[in-house]
Design a protein around this motif. Structure first.
Motif, PDB file in Angstrom:
ATOM      1  N   PRO A  92       5.854 -16.970 -20.386  1.00 61.23           N
ATOM      2  CA  PRO A  92       5.417 -16.070 -21.464  1.00 61.23           C
ATOM      3  C   PRO A  92       4.663 -14.847 -20.941  1.00 61.23           C
ATOM      4  O   PRO A  92       4.138 -14.837 -19.823  1.00 61.23           O
ATOM      5  N   GLU A  93       4.592 -13.839 -21.777  1.00 57.66           N
ATOM      6  CA  GLU A  93       3.893 -12.608 -21.431  1.00 57.66           C
ATOM      7  C   GLU A  93       2.406 -12.888 -21.210  1.00 57.66           C
ATOM      8  O   GLU A  93       1.784 -13.672 -21.933  1.00 57.66           O
ATOM      9  N   GLY A  94       1.834 -12.253 -20.200  1.00 60.23           N
ATOM     10  CA  GLY A  94       0.396 -12.341 -19.946  1.00 60.23           C
ATOM     11  C   GLY A  94      -0.026 -13.446 -18.998  1.00 60.23           C
ATOM     12  O   GLY A  94      -1.198 -13.527 -18.631  1.00 60.23           O
ATOM     13  N   VAL A  95       0.890 -14.330 -18.605  1.00 65.40           N
ATOM     14  CA  VAL A  95       0.568 -15.409 -17.665  1.00 65.40           C
ATOM     15  C   VAL A  95       1.640 -15.422 -16.562  1.00 65.40           C
ATOM     16  O   VAL A  95       2.740 -14.904 -16.741  1.00 65.40           O
ATOM     17  N   PHE A  96       1.300 -16.018 -15.411  1.00 62.46           N
ATOM     18  CA  PHE A  96       2.184 -15.947 -14.254  1.00 62.46           C
ATOM     19  C   PHE A  96       2.184 -17.251 -13.470  1.00 62.46           C
ATOM     20  O   PHE A  96       1.134 -17.851 -13.258  1.00 62.46           O
ATOM     21  N   ARG A  97       3.357 -17.652 -13.013  1.00 64.20           N
ATOM     22  CA  ARG A  97       3.471 -18.757 -12.064  1.00 64.20           C
ATOM     23  C   ARG A  97       3.329 -18.253 -10.639  1.00 64.20           C
ATOM     24  O   ARG A  97       2.893 -18.973  -9.757  1.00 64.20           O
ATOM     25  N   SER A  98       3.753 -17.032 -10.420  1.00 59.96           N
ATOM     26  CA  SER A  98       3.695 -16.407  -9.104  1.00 59.96           C
ATOM     27  C   SER A  98       3.310 -14.954  -9.288  1.00 59.96           C
ATOM     28  O   SER A  98       3.802 -14.299 -10.210  1.00 59.96           O
ATOM     29  N   TRP A  99       2.447 -14.451  -8.433  1.00 58.06           N
ATOM     30  CA  TRP A  99       2.009 -13.074  -8.557  1.00 58.06           C
ATOM     31  C   TRP A  99       1.556 -12.569  -7.191  1.00 58.06           C
ATOM     32  O   TRP A  99       1.391 -13.346  -6.255  1.00 58.06           O
ATOM     33  N   VAL A 100       1.379 -11.253  -7.066  1.00 59.32           N
ATOM     34  CA  VAL A 100       0.923 -10.656  -5.815  1.00 59.32           C
ATOM     35  C   VAL A 100      -0.440 -10.029  -6.067  1.00 59.32           C
ATOM     36  O   VAL A 100      -0.568  -9.079  -6.845  1.00 59.32           O
ATOM     37  N   LYS A 101      -1.448 -10.586  -5.424  1.00 56.91           N
ATOM     38  CA  LYS A 101      -2.813 -10.087  -5.572  1.00 56.91           C
ATOM     39  C   LYS A 101      -3.055  -8.946  -4.601  1.00 56.91           C
ATOM     40  O   LYS A 101      -2.735  -9.050  -3.419  1.00 56.91           O
ATOM     41  N   GLU A 102      -3.582  -7.851  -5.101  1.00 52.25           N
ATOM     42  CA  GLU A 102      -3.950  -6.719  -4.254  1.00 52.25           C
ATOM     43  C   GLU A 102      -5.452  -6.791  -4.011  1.00 52.25           C
ATOM     44  O   GLU A 102      -6.243  -6.838  -4.951  1.00 52.25           O
ATOM     45  N   ILE A 103      -5.846  -6.813  -2.749  1.00 49.69           N
ATOM     46  CA  ILE A 103      -7.257  -6.952  -2.389  1.00 49.69           C
ATOM     47  C   ILE A 103      -7.668  -5.796  -1.504  1.00 49.69           C
ATOM     48  O   ILE A 103      -6.987  -5.476  -0.519  1.00 49.69           O
ATOM     49  N   GLU A 104      -8.779  -5.148  -1.842  1.00 53.22           N
ATOM     50  CA  GLU A 104      -9.324  -4.080  -1.021  1.00 53.22           C
ATOM     51  C   GLU A 104     -10.557  -4.587  -0.296  1.00 53.22           C
ATOM     52  O   GLU A 104     -11.392  -5.288  -0.876  1.00 53.22           O
ATOM     53  N   LYS A 105     -10.673  -4.225   0.983  1.00 50.06           N
ATOM     54  CA  LYS A 105     -11.812  -4.652   1.791  1.00 50.06           C
ATOM     55  C   LYS A 105     -12.374  -3.447   2.523  1.00 50.06           C
ATOM     56  O   LYS A 105     -11.628  -2.637   3.059  1.00 50.06           O
ATOM     57  N   GLY A 106     -13.697  -3.338   2.531  1.00 50.71           N
ATOM     58  CA  GLY A 106     -14.345  -2.242   3.240  1.00 50.71           C
ATOM     59  C   GLY A 106     -14.968  -1.243   2.296  1.00 50.71           C
ATOM     60  O   GLY A 106     -14.954  -1.408   1.075  1.00 50.71           O
ATOM     61  N   ASP A 107     -15.543  -0.200   2.871  1.00 46.88           N
ATOM     62  CA  ASP A 107     -16.191   0.868   2.112  1.00 46.88           C
ATOM     63  C   ASP A 107     -15.529   2.199   2.442  1.00 46.88           C
ATOM     64  O   ASP A 107     -15.084   2.437   3.567  1.00 46.88           O
ATOM     65  N   TYR A 108     -15.445   3.053   1.440  1.00 46.79           N
ATOM     66  CA  TYR A 108     -14.847   4.378   1.626  1.00 46.79           C
ATOM     67  C   TYR A 108     -15.549   5.114   2.765  1.00 46.79           C
ATOM     68  O   TYR A 108     -16.774   5.081   2.858  1.00 46.79           O
ATOM     69  N   PRO A 109     -14.823   5.775   3.663  1.00 46.26           N
ATOM     70  CA  PRO A 109     -13.370   5.987   3.641  1.00 46.26           C
ATOM     71  C   PRO A 109     -12.582   4.924   4.423  1.00 46.26           C
ATOM     72  O   PRO A 109     -11.370   5.019   4.536  1.00 46.26           O
ATOM     73  N   GLU A 110     -13.267   3.939   4.963  1.00 45.61           N
ATOM     74  CA  GLU A 110     -12.588   2.911   5.756  1.00 45.61           C
ATOM     75  C   GLU A 110     -12.294   1.696   4.879  1.00 45.61           C
ATOM     76  O   GLU A 110     -13.001   0.698   4.904  1.00 45.61           O
TER      77      GLU A 110
END
Length: 201
Positions: free
Chosen positions: A34-52
């Motif tokens: 159904p819409e709004g839930v996922f069995r599989s997904w790709v998590k985007e993770i950011e690490k560090g502080d600008y600009p690195e």
């Protein structure tokens, strides 16, 4: 010597993941998620502080653990393990109590808003019983997902695990997951993952 039982596993090579989310889309279509839930997904993770700042892609799904906390948490035994290691849910027995969702350290389960039962990735068990690969594997444009019998030394999954440094998500939980990652940043695999997911330093 007795032949080892089949044991399904997945390897995700993060060096090949392009973040296209074809796996997410194919999973939703194949399993009528159904819409709004996922069995599989790709998590985007950011690490560090600008600009690195470094950006990581972490495909996520049920880890089909050998020491699965969800099995013990289910009060009606609706969650069960197949002979070949897949963790599945008997929707006719599930009462939607969410105990398994709370027990899973990977947030891999959700309550189906239509059926009102717990749901998660099944490795597309209906497909592998027919000799097919999980939908997410067949649609991965970068070839980052590999699926097979890890107890078969000739399988690509077994060879990848044997010949590469592999990581698992949250190893400190001792769940013995059967989803392995290649090329993962160790800082996003263990206890710090929860903080990074929430945007904390």
């Amino acid at each position: 010597m007795a032949e080892k039982k089949k044991r399904w596993a997945m390897v995700i090579d993060l060096r090949r993941c392009v973040g296209c989310n074809a796996c997410t889309v194919s999973c939703k279509i194949e399993n009528n998620v159904p819409e709004g839930v996922f069995r599989s997904w790709v998590k985007e993770i950011e690490k560090g502080d600008y600009p690195e700042v470094t950006r990581f892609r972490l495909p996520r799904l049920c880890n089909h653990c050998d020491n699965a906390p969800c099995l013990a948490a289910c009060p009606v035994q609706a969650t069960y393990r197949t002979e070949d290691g897949a963790i599945l849910i008997d929707y006719d027995h599930c009462i939607g109590c969410k105990y398994c969702m709370t027990a899973c350290p990977y947030d891999a389960r959700f309550l189906n808003p239509i059926r009102k039962t717990a749901e998660k990735c099944t490795f597309c068990y209906h497909r592998i019983q027919e000799g097919l690969l999980p939908a997410c594997v067949t649609t991965c444009v970068g070839g980052a997902r590999v699926f097979g019998d890890i107890n078969d030394p000739e399988s690509l999954v077994a060879k990848l695990v044997a010949n590469n440094p592999v990581q698992v998500l949250k190893p400190e939980m001792n769940t013995e997951p059967y989803v392995f990652y290649i090329g993962a940043d160790q800082n996003i695999m263990g206890a710090r993952y929860d903080k990074l997911e929430k945007g904390e330093k």
